[in-house]
Design an enzyme around this catalytic site. Structure first.
Site, PDB file in Angstrom:
ATOM      1  N   ARG A   1       0.809  -1.206   0.000  1.00  0.00           N
ATOM      2  CA  ARG A   1       0.000   0.000   0.000  1.00  0.00           C
ATOM      3  C   ARG A   1       0.861   1.284   0.000  1.00  0.00           C
ATOM      4  O   ARG A   1       0.425   2.330  -0.472  1.00  0.00           O
ATOM      5  CB  ARG A   1      -0.858  -0.032   1.272  1.00  0.00           C
ATOM      6  CG  ARG A   1      -2.063   0.863   1.221  1.00  0.00           C
ATOM      7  CD  ARG A   1      -2.579   1.013   2.621  1.00  0.00           C
ATOM      8  NE  ARG A   1      -3.146  -0.254   3.067  1.00  0.00           N
ATOM      9  CZ  ARG A   1      -4.344  -0.361   3.624  1.00  0.00           C
ATOM     10  NH1 ARG A   1      -5.079   0.702   3.794  1.00  0.00           N
ATOM     11  NH2 ARG A   1      -4.790  -1.521   4.048  1.00  0.00           N
TER      12      ARG A   1
ATOM     13  N   LYS B   1       3.040 -19.710   6.645  1.00  0.00           N
ATOM     14  CA  LYS B   1       2.360 -20.131   7.856  1.00  0.00           C
ATOM     15  C   LYS B   1       2.178 -18.924   8.764  1.00  0.00           C
ATOM     16  O   LYS B   1       2.901 -17.948   8.594  1.00  0.00           O
ATOM     17  CB  LYS B   1       3.118 -21.246   8.573  1.00  0.00           C
ATOM     18  CG  LYS B   1       4.599 -21.071   8.769  1.00  0.00           C
ATOM     19  CD  LYS B   1       5.230 -20.271   9.838  1.00  0.00           C
ATOM     20  CE  LYS B   1       4.577 -19.756  11.054  1.00  0.00           C
ATOM     21  NZ  LYS B   1       5.360 -18.753  11.788  1.00  0.00           N
TER      22      LYS B   1
ATOM     23  N   ASP C   1       6.984 -23.540   5.048  1.00  0.00           N
ATOM     24  CA  ASP C   1       7.393 -23.595   6.448  1.00  0.00           C
ATOM     25  C   ASP C   1       8.912 -23.561   6.373  1.00  0.00           C
ATOM     26  O   ASP C   1       9.536 -24.549   5.984  1.00  0.00           O
ATOM     27  CB  ASP C   1       6.922 -24.904   7.099  1.00  0.00           C
ATOM     28  CG  ASP C   1       7.336 -24.971   8.561  1.00  0.00           C
ATOM     29  OD1 ASP C   1       8.480 -24.586   8.862  1.00  0.00           O
ATOM     30  OD2 ASP C   1       6.528 -25.407   9.387  1.00  0.00           O
ATOM     31  N   HIS C   2       9.503 -22.405   6.706  1.00  0.00           N
ATOM     32  CA  HIS C   2      10.927 -22.260   6.379  1.00  0.00           C
ATOM     33  C   HIS C   2      11.810 -23.257   7.131  1.00  0.00           C
ATOM     34  O   HIS C   2      12.935 -23.509   6.726  1.00  0.00           O
ATOM     35  CB  HIS C   2      11.401 -20.806   6.552  1.00  0.00           C
ATOM     36  CG  HIS C   2      11.618 -20.382   7.961  1.00  0.00           C
ATOM     37  ND1 HIS C   2      10.606 -19.984   8.796  1.00  0.00           N
ATOM     38  CD2 HIS C   2      12.751 -20.285   8.700  1.00  0.00           C
ATOM     39  CE1 HIS C   2      11.109 -19.663   9.969  1.00  0.00           C
ATOM     40  NE2 HIS C   2      12.414 -19.835   9.944  1.00  0.00           N
TER      41      HIS C   2
ATOM     42  N   GLU D   1      14.261 -18.951  21.438  1.00  0.00           N
ATOM     43  CA  GLU D   1      14.741 -17.711  20.827  1.00  0.00           C
ATOM     44  C   GLU D   1      15.043 -16.700  21.917  1.00  0.00           C
ATOM     45  O   GLU D   1      14.369 -16.703  22.955  1.00  0.00           O
ATOM     46  CB  GLU D   1      13.655 -17.113  19.938  1.00  0.00           C
ATOM     47  CG  GLU D   1      13.208 -18.000  18.799  1.00  0.00           C
ATOM     48  CD  GLU D   1      12.171 -17.289  17.946  1.00  0.00           C
ATOM     49  OE1 GLU D   1      12.580 -16.522  17.066  1.00  0.00           O
ATOM     50  OE2 GLU D   1      10.975 -17.478  18.177  1.00  0.00           O
TER      51      GLU D   1
ATOM     52  N   ASP E   1       2.061 -19.778  16.271  1.00  0.00           N
ATOM     53  CA  ASP E   1       3.167 -19.203  15.497  1.00  0.00           C
ATOM     54  C   ASP E   1       4.276 -20.230  15.247  1.00  0.00           C
ATOM     55  O   ASP E   1       4.916 -20.211  14.198  1.00  0.00           O
ATOM     56  CB  ASP E   1       3.742 -18.002  16.279  1.00  0.00           C
ATOM     57  CG  ASP E   1       4.849 -17.275  15.529  1.00  0.00           C
ATOM     58  OD1 ASP E   1       4.632 -16.935  14.344  1.00  0.00           O
ATOM     59  OD2 ASP E   1       5.929 -17.057  16.112  1.00  0.00           O
TER      60      ASP E   1
ATOM     61  N   HIS F   1       6.317 -25.273  12.688  1.00  0.00           N
ATOM     62  CA  HIS F   1       7.735 -25.660  12.708  1.00  0.00           C
ATOM     63  C   HIS F   1       7.986 -26.911  13.568  1.00  0.00           C
ATOM     64  O   HIS F   1       8.636 -27.856  13.131  1.00  0.00           O
ATOM     65  CB  HIS F   1       8.608 -24.534  13.261  1.00  0.00           C
ATOM     66  CG  HIS F   1       8.502 -23.248  12.492  1.00  0.00           C
ATOM     67  ND1 HIS F   1       8.281 -23.189  11.145  1.00  0.00           N
ATOM     68  CD2 HIS F   1       8.598 -21.959  12.895  1.00  0.00           C
ATOM     69  CE1 HIS F   1       8.250 -21.922  10.749  1.00  0.00           C
ATOM     70  NE2 HIS F   1       8.438 -21.159  11.795  1.00  0.00           N
TER      71      HIS F   1
ATOM     72  N   LYS G   1       9.926 -17.454  23.338  1.00  0.00           N
ATOM     73  CA  LYS G   1      10.655 -16.224  23.023  1.00  0.00           C
ATOM     74  C   LYS G   1      11.294 -15.705  24.309  1.00  0.00           C
ATOM     75  O   LYS G   1      10.868 -16.050  25.414  1.00  0.00           O
ATOM     76  CB  LYS G   1       9.693 -15.178  22.460  1.00  0.00           C
ATOM     77  CG  LYS G   1       9.130 -15.585  21.098  1.00  0.00           C
ATOM     78  CD  LYS G   1       8.827 -14.399  20.231  1.00  0.00           C
ATOM     79  CE  LYS G   1       8.304 -14.798  18.865  1.00  0.00           C
ATOM     80  NZ  LYS G   1       9.378 -15.115  17.906  1.00  0.00           N
TER      81      LYS G   1
HETATM   82  C1  BG6 Z   1       8.788 -17.612  12.308  1.00  0.00           C
HETATM   83  C2  BG6 Z   1       7.986 -17.104  13.475  1.00  0.00           C
HETATM   84  O1  BG6 Z   1       8.043 -18.518  11.553  1.00  0.00           O
HETATM   85  O2  BG6 Z   1       9.957 -18.257  12.792  1.00  0.00           O
HETATM   86  C3  BG6 Z   1       8.817 -16.161  14.323  1.00  0.00           C
HETATM   87  O3  BG6 Z   1       6.834 -16.419  12.994  1.00  0.00           O
HETATM   88  C4  BG6 Z   1      10.117 -16.809  14.736  1.00  0.00           C
HETATM   89  O4  BG6 Z   1       8.086 -15.737  15.465  1.00  0.00           O
HETATM   90  C5  BG6 Z   1      10.824 -17.413  13.522  1.00  0.00           C
HETATM   91  O5  BG6 Z   1      10.921 -15.820  15.340  1.00  0.00           O
HETATM   92  C6  BG6 Z   1      12.011 -18.245  13.972  1.00  0.00           C
HETATM   93  O6  BG6 Z   1      12.730 -18.646  12.836  1.00  0.00           O
HETATM   94  P1  BG6 Z   1      14.277 -19.011  12.940  1.00  0.00           P
HETATM   95  O7  BG6 Z   1      14.633 -19.478  11.572  1.00  0.00           O
HETATM   96  O8  BG6 Z   1      14.965 -17.740  13.348  1.00  0.00           O
HETATM   97  O9  BG6 Z   1      14.391 -20.059  13.989  1.00  0.00           O
END
Ligand code: BG6
Length: 480
Positions: free
Chosen positions: A45, A144, A173-174, A212, A231, A236, A336
């Site tokens: 936007r 996701k 899903d990375h 994290e 999340d 994950h 977190k």
């Molecule tokens: C994301 C979450 O999918 O993964 C985040 O939305 C999280 O909240 C992140 O911080 C963590 O990814 P990685 O690769 O840093 O472990």
């Protein structure tokens, strides 16, 4: 795609696009992995033009890309691929303007990357179809979490499915793009050694931890409606659990791998009613210290309700009701503002059946995803000298040291390339996402019904004490 293709990034000025997607695309460009004429169009936007968007993108890439990997000439040739289009993604009429903007590009293949909030996925898909911007040469990538419950996930999947066929949909899903996660499959399915002991008879329990040090940063508005369960754990951690527990697929292809994963999700023993209190722990960080710095409590974070009961930590004792795993607890936890950033899987084996030596401990396999990529097997050995004094020793593989010549790819690089090549093996299928929500929903419902509020834990700790008790009651402990 065997015709030229472009990538359109919806939400092009957001954190995901600027911190992850553009740096990954820059790396792929630098390594000559992107199709030569692929263009990247960011959409959002904000009232920007191409020049100001490129400047914004460059600023972020300079921060995200390692200094040694960033050079101006490469950046300039990458920036030639970039363009920007200002539009309101929620307005149907704007997609007609987009169609005009694309002009001849409509004849090319297109990848639509939804780097937006999930509640926009359905609307954007429908509007793309109405504007005549979808055909068999288009693909859609969605991030996701897909929805916030089974019902909403089904709605989103149905809306996307009414426009795109399943092979055109890439649910990212990375974690599945991380090197060590794929190494887990290599470890299990390319080494005969582990298979005979990879089962209930030999494994005492499994731990999956993703901790994290970061808080919610600028994502308070999203996170406060999501929490750690939706999340992180729904996607994950459950994906990691699937890769640890699944049977060997008959082939390494999208359908075979995902068929096996979905069987695990369907075999997860439901946790509901009173079990929710015994088998899950929710936490929320209070003020504390991370790396010597004072950090505020979660409810003081930007865009977070100051009486929020959203969990920033969750631990769950899961079980898989199938032949291989019956009776083996899978302890999952994520949080977190924890003491350290670390993602790891611990396979804790059972002790030997008859102890010959004092001090003998059970074997443990550690698969660490980050900060370093490492696979390490703890064995028992004899301390040098007289007498049978035993000591734990490690067979330790640090993958960065084993392959020093190879740059460590970011998960997004690998996954973006897979989308371009049309390989969905490392993406979630519709039934997988829905099976995961079917297991998660009753837990969240149980929390609400029991009015269970999150337990506070100081930022910089290992989470609430109750998470320790989850294991201690069974005579176990977290690997910290
Ligand atoms: C994301 C979450 O999918 O993964 C985040 O939305 C999280 O909240 C992140 O911080 C963590 O990814 P990685 O690769 O840093 O472990």
């Amino acid at each position: 795609m065997n015709i030229p293709c472009d990538m359109l990034v919806f939400g092009g000025t957001g954190d995901l696009a600027l911190h992850k997607l553009l740096p990954a695309l820059y790396h792929l460009h630098r390594d000559s992995r992107l199709p030569a004429d692929m263009r990247i169009l960011a959409l959002a936007r904000n009232n920007l033009n191409r020049g100001s968007y490129c400047a914004m993108a460059e600023k972020h890439c300079r921060v995200q890309v390692a200094r040694a990997d960033f050079d101006l000439t490469t950046w300039q040739s990458f920036a030639e691929r970039l363009d920007y289009f200002a539009m309101d993604l929620a307005q149907s009429a704007e997609f007609g303007r987009l169609n005009k903007k694309l002009g001849d590009a409509c004849q090319r293949g297109r990848i639509y990357y939804m780097a937006t909030a999930p509640d926009l996925f359905a609307g954007i898909s429908a509007n793309l179809a109405i504007a005549g911007l979808t055909d068999s040469n288009t693909r859609i990538v969605v991030e996701k979490p897909i929805g916030h419950s089974l019902e909403s996930a089904k709605e989103i999947n149905a809306a996307i499915g009414s426009v795109f066929s399943e092979p055109q949909v890439f649910r990212i899903d990375h974690y599945l793009g991380k090197e060590t996660v794929q190494n887990l499959m290599a470890l299990r399915f390319a080494n005969a050694l582990f298979e005979p002991v990879w089962r209930a008879g030999h494994i005492d329990h499994v731990q999956i931890t993703v901790s994290e040090t970061l808080g919610v940063e600028n994502r308070g508005a999203y996170y406060d409606h999501s929490g750690a369960m939706r999340d992180m754990l729904q996607n994950h951690l459950l994906q990691l659990l699937c890769l640890v527990a699944m049977e060997a697929p008959v082939r390494f292809d999208a359908e075979a791998v995902r068929n096996e994963k979905v069987k695990i999700l369907q075999a997860l023993k439901p946790i509901s009613g009173l079990d929710v209190q015994d088998k899950t722990v929710r936490g929320q960080y209070a003020a504390g210290k991370i790396g010597g710095q004072e950090v505020p409590a979660y409810y003081f974070e930007k865009n977070v309700d100051n009486d929020s009961d959203t969990e920033t930590f969750v631990a769950v004792q899961a079980e898989i009701d199938n032949w291989r795993w019956a009776g083996v607890p899978f302890y999952l936890r994520t949080g977190k503002r924890m003491a350290k950033k670390c993602s790891e899987i611990v396979i804790q084996f059972k002790p030997v059946p008859h102890r010959l030596f004092e001090g003998s401990q059970a074997n443990r396999l550690l698969i660490r995803l980050q900060p370093e990529e490492r696979i390490s097997l703890q064995l028992m050995g004899k301390s040098p000298g007289k007498g049978m004094r035993l000591t734990p020793i490690e067979l330790d593989l640090n993958l960065a040291q084993v392959f020093p010549q190879n740059r460590r790819w970011d998960a997004y690089e690998r996954l973006l390339l897979d989308v371009i090549e049309g390989d969905s093996t490392l993406f979630m299928r519709r039934d997988e996402v829905e099976a995961a929500w079917s297991w998660i929903d009753p837990i969240i419902k149980g929390w609400h019904e029991s009015y269970q509020t999150p337990r506070p834990y100081p930022a910089g700790s290992n989470g609430p004490e109750q998470a320790q008790s989850l294991l201690e009651l069974a005579g176990r402990e977290w690997h910290d």
